[in-house]
Design a protein around this motif. Structure first.
Motif, mmCIF file in Angstrom:
data_model
loop_
_atom_site.group_PDB
_atom_site.id
_atom_site.type_symbol
_atom_site.label_atom_id
_atom_site.label_comp_id
_atom_site.label_asym_id
_atom_site.label_seq_id
_atom_site.Cartn_x
_atom_site.Cartn_y
_atom_site.Cartn_z
ATOM 1 N N ASP A 1 9.799 -2.723 17.460
ATOM 2 C CA ASP A 1 11.069 -2.449 18.170
ATOM 3 C C ASP A 1 10.918 -1.195 19.018
ATOM 4 O O ASP A 1 11.215 -1.175 20.211
ATOM 5 N N LEU A 2 10.452 -0.131 18.374
ATOM 6 C CA LEU A 2 10.366 1.174 19.032
ATOM 7 C C LEU A 2 9.492 1.089 20.284
ATOM 8 O O LEU A 2 9.806 1.651 21.328
ATOM 9 N N LEU A 3 8.398 0.325 20.177
ATOM 10 C CA LEU A 3 7.466 0.233 21.309
ATOM 11 C C LEU A 3 7.903 -0.806 22.329
ATOM 12 O O LEU A 3 7.342 -0.887 23.417
ATOM 13 N N GLY A 4 8.892 -1.628 21.931
ATOM 14 C CA GLY A 4 9.325 -2.702 22.828
ATOM 15 C C GLY A 4 8.178 -3.631 23.163
ATOM 16 O O GLY A 4 8.051 -4.149 24.268
ATOM 17 N N ALA A 5 7.321 -3.816 22.159
ATOM 18 C CA ALA A 5 6.032 -4.483 22.446
ATOM 19 C C ALA A 5 6.103 -5.996 22.270
ATOM 20 O O ALA A 5 5.306 -6.728 22.846
ATOM 21 N N GLY A 6 7.010 -6.475 21.421
ATOM 22 C CA GLY A 6 7.073 -7.923 21.183
ATOM 23 C C GLY A 6 5.891 -8.451 20.395
ATOM 24 O O GLY A 6 5.661 -9.650 20.305
ATOM 25 N N THR A 7 5.099 -7.576 19.817
ATOM 26 C CA THR A 7 3.921 -7.990 19.054
ATOM 27 C C THR A 7 4.349 -8.750 17.800
ATOM 28 O O THR A 7 5.233 -8.289 17.077
ATOM 29 N N PRO A 8 3.756 -9.930 17.532
ATOM 30 C CA PRO A 8 4.147 -10.672 16.333
ATOM 31 C C PRO A 8 3.696 -9.951 15.072
ATOM 32 O O PRO A 8 2.596 -9.385 15.031
ATOM 33 N N VAL A 9 4.563 -9.973 14.064
ATOM 34 C CA VAL A 9 4.277 -9.343 12.765
ATOM 35 C C VAL A 9 4.252 -10.434 11.703
ATOM 36 O O VAL A 9 5.161 -11.279 11.640
ATOM 37 N N TYR A 10 3.197 -10.430 10.891
ATOM 38 C CA TYR A 10 3.069 -11.438 9.821
ATOM 39 C C TYR A 10 2.936 -10.731 8.483
ATOM 40 O O TYR A 10 2.136 -9.804 8.334
ATOM 41 N N ARG A 11 3.701 -11.196 7.531
ATOM 42 C CA ARG A 11 3.720 -10.609 6.190
ATOM 43 C C ARG A 11 2.474 -11.019 5.411
ATOM 44 O O ARG A 11 2.124 -12.196 5.378
ATOM 45 N N GLY A 12 1.823 -10.051 4.778
ATOM 46 C CA GLY A 12 0.599 -10.337 4.026
ATOM 47 C C GLY A 12 0.751 -10.092 2.536
ATOM 48 O O GLY A 12 1.831 -10.208 1.963
ATOM 49 N N ALA A 13 -0.357 -9.706 1.919
ATOM 50 C CA ALA A 13 -0.427 -9.622 0.450
ATOM 51 C C ALA A 13 0.516 -8.558 -0.110
ATOM 52 O O ALA A 13 0.645 -7.468 0.439
ATOM 53 N N SER A 14 1.139 -8.935 -1.227
ATOM 54 C CA SER A 14 2.086 -8.005 -1.873
ATOM 55 C C SER A 14 1.465 -7.297 -3.074
ATOM 56 O O SER A 14 2.084 -6.411 -3.658
ATOM 57 N N ARG A 15 0.241 -7.700 -3.429
ATOM 58 C CA ARG A 15 -0.374 -7.111 -4.614
ATOM 59 C C ARG A 15 -1.895 -7.248 -4.490
ATOM 60 O O ARG A 15 -2.392 -8.057 -3.693
ATOM 61 N N PRO A 16 -2.656 -6.466 -5.264
ATOM 62 C CA PRO A 16 -4.117 -6.518 -5.126
ATOM 63 C C PRO A 16 -4.685 -7.826 -5.675
ATOM 64 O O PRO A 16 -3.990 -8.561 -6.385
ATOM 65 N N LEU A 17 -5.947 -8.077 -5.355
ATOM 66 C CA LEU A 17 -6.600 -9.329 -5.775
ATOM 67 C C LEU A 17 -6.639 -9.462 -7.291
ATOM 68 O O LEU A 17 -6.394 -10.521 -7.847
ATOM 69 N N VAL A 18 -7.008 -8.378 -7.951
ATOM 70 C CA VAL A 18 -7.299 -8.460 -9.395
ATOM 71 C C VAL A 18 -6.458 -7.485 -10.206
ATOM 72 O O VAL A 18 -5.828 -7.815 -11.179
ATOM 73 N N LYS A 19 -6.428 -6.209 -9.736
ATOM 74 C CA LYS A 19 -5.794 -5.162 -10.559
ATOM 75 C C LYS A 19 -4.311 -5.474 -10.782
ATOM 76 O O LYS A 19 -3.754 -6.361 -10.142
ATOM 77 N N GLY A 20 -3.695 -4.653 -11.615
ATOM 78 C CA GLY A 20 -2.289 -4.863 -11.975
ATOM 79 C C GLY A 20 -1.347 -4.635 -10.808
ATOM 80 O O GLY A 20 -1.755 -4.653 -9.648
ATOM 81 N N ALA A 21 -0.092 -4.381 -11.136
ATOM 82 C CA ALA A 21 0.944 -4.211 -10.108
ATOM 83 C C ALA A 21 0.534 -3.073 -9.173
ATOM 84 O O ALA A 21 -0.052 -2.079 -9.615
ATOM 85 N N PRO A 22 0.818 -3.257 -7.876
ATOM 86 C CA PRO A 22 0.384 -2.233 -6.917
ATOM 87 C C PRO A 22 1.087 -0.908 -7.161
ATOM 88 O O PRO A 22 2.237 -0.880 -7.573
ATOM 89 N N ARG A 23 0.326 0.150 -6.924
ATOM 90 C CA ARG A 23 0.970 1.470 -6.959
ATOM 91 C C ARG A 23 1.355 1.780 -5.527
ATOM 92 O O ARG A 23 0.646 1.411 -4.601
ATOM 93 N N VAL A 24 2.491 2.361 -5.317
ATOM 94 C CA VAL A 24 2.812 2.751 -3.941
ATOM 95 C C VAL A 24 2.837 4.264 -3.879
ATOM 96 O O VAL A 24 3.270 4.940 -4.802
ATOM 97 N N GLY B 1 0.844 -1.216 0.000
ATOM 98 C CA GLY B 1 0.000 0.000 0.000
ATOM 99 C C GLY B 1 0.863 1.243 0.000
ATOM 100 O O GLY B 1 1.380 1.646 -1.040
ATOM 101 N N ASN B 2 1.049 1.845 1.186
ATOM 102 C CA ASN B 2 1.894 3.054 1.238
ATOM 103 C C ASN B 2 3.260 2.783 0.620
ATOM 104 O O ASN B 2 3.826 3.637 -0.060
ATOM 105 N N GLN B 3 3.780 1.611 0.909
ATOM 106 C CA GLN B 3 5.028 1.177 0.303
ATOM 107 C C GLN B 3 4.874 -0.281 -0.120
ATOM 108 O O GLN B 3 3.803 -0.874 -0.009
ATOM 109 N N THR B 4 5.957 -0.872 -0.581
ATOM 110 C CA THR B 4 5.904 -2.299 -0.966
ATOM 111 C C THR B 4 5.688 -3.150 0.293
ATOM 112 O O THR B 4 5.907 -2.694 1.423
#
Ligand code: RIB
Ligand code: CA
Length: 274
Positions: A58-81, A42-45
């Motif tokens: 890191d900054l928050l020292g929160a330890g919250t798990p982060v999971y990588r999601g979709a890199s491109r839209p469902l249908v449309k072409g390459a994502p615009r950032v 979205g905002n970036q890649t």
């Protein structure tokens, strides 16, 4: 429900300056328990957005798990950032004092979809701060899991005003209109849409976010939002004030204080054409 027991929330996000503030507010709110962060292009890649999410953990020292999601839209072409700047977190990367280039937090093994399918419980609310691609995929592939959620609170769309990405489109929906169309057609979960119109009516002044924590956190926020605030200082359509339209923070505001919002049932159609 007692308002002292922290309520579970999952944040789906494309950080993002306003996403960063929203993520910070959610982590500092005593009545929210952030179960995990799922990232989306979205905002970036997807790579940069995921790295930014890890940097914020890191900054928050929160330890919250982060999971990588979709890199491109469902249908449309390459994502615009969109680029407020090259990393989408302002000068944060150059601060030096706060972190090296590579965040210490690493995304977890397994992708966002699998985490969402396993982690959502009856009380979970999902804060959707970017294109809704991950949630649309979840609706298609794991409808019973998504149906467990209490609600999706989605920053997206624009109704009675011009868009911020085209005359008609708000950025998150512009990135993946088909995802929101499919998600809105999924009847198994309550969805609350907070459109750009409303976000523009609730602007934030620098004083609202520069003192949310200790010196290190306040300094990091200053680095992150600096360029964004400078933009609004020069944007006379908003009165050139020292703050910004911090879109995504309003989603957290709704999770914390729904009584401040007047929610109206609407039938929403997403324009998915050009
Ligand atoms: O239109 C505003 C939305 O687009 C926000 O979520 C902002 O972070 C950008 O992604
Ligand atoms: Ca966002």
């Amino acid at each position: 429900m007692s308002d002292t027991i922290p309520r579970p929330v999952i944040i789906d996000t494309d950080p993002g300056v306003d996403d960063a503030l929203a993520i910070m507010f959610a982590h500092r709110a005593p009545t929210l328990q952030v179960q995990g962060i799922t990232t989306v292009f979205g905002n970036q890649t997807i790579e940069k957005n995921t790295r930014n999410a890890c940097s914020l953990v890191d900054l928050l020292g929160a330890g919250t798990p982060v999971y990588r999601g979709a890199s491109r839209p469902l249908v449309k072409g390459a994502p615009r950032v969109k680029s407020h700047d090259e990393t989408e977190l302002g000068n944060y990367r150059h601060s030096g004092k706060l972190r090296s280039e590579a965040p210490m937090t690493e995304p977890k093994d397994g992708d966002a979809l699998h985490f969402l399918a396993c982690a959502i419980t009856a009380g979970t609310r999902i804060a959707c701060l970017g294109p809704t691609t991950n949630l649309a995929l979840l609706a298609n592939l794991y409808p019973e899991a998504l149906g467990q959620a209490e609600a999706l609170v989605i920053m997206g769309g624009v109704f009675d005003q011009p868009g911020n990405t085209s005359p008609w489109a708000e950025f998150n929906v512009h990135c993946d209109p088909d995802a929101l169309a499919q998600l809105l057609n999924f009847n198994g979960v309550n969805k609350i849409l907070i459109p750009a119109d409303i976000c523009r009516a609730v602007t934030m002044d620098e004083s609202d976010f520069l003192h949310v924590g200790d010196h290190a956190l306040s300094q990091a926020i200053g680095n992150i939002v600096g360029e964004y605030v400078a933009y609004y200082r020069g944007d006379h359509s908003y009165g050139s004030f020292t703050g910004g339209v911090m879109y995504d923070t309003l989603v957290i505001g709704y999770l914390l204080w729904p009584e401040l919002f007047n929610v109206e049932p609407r039938h929403v159609i997403v324009e998915t054409g050009d």
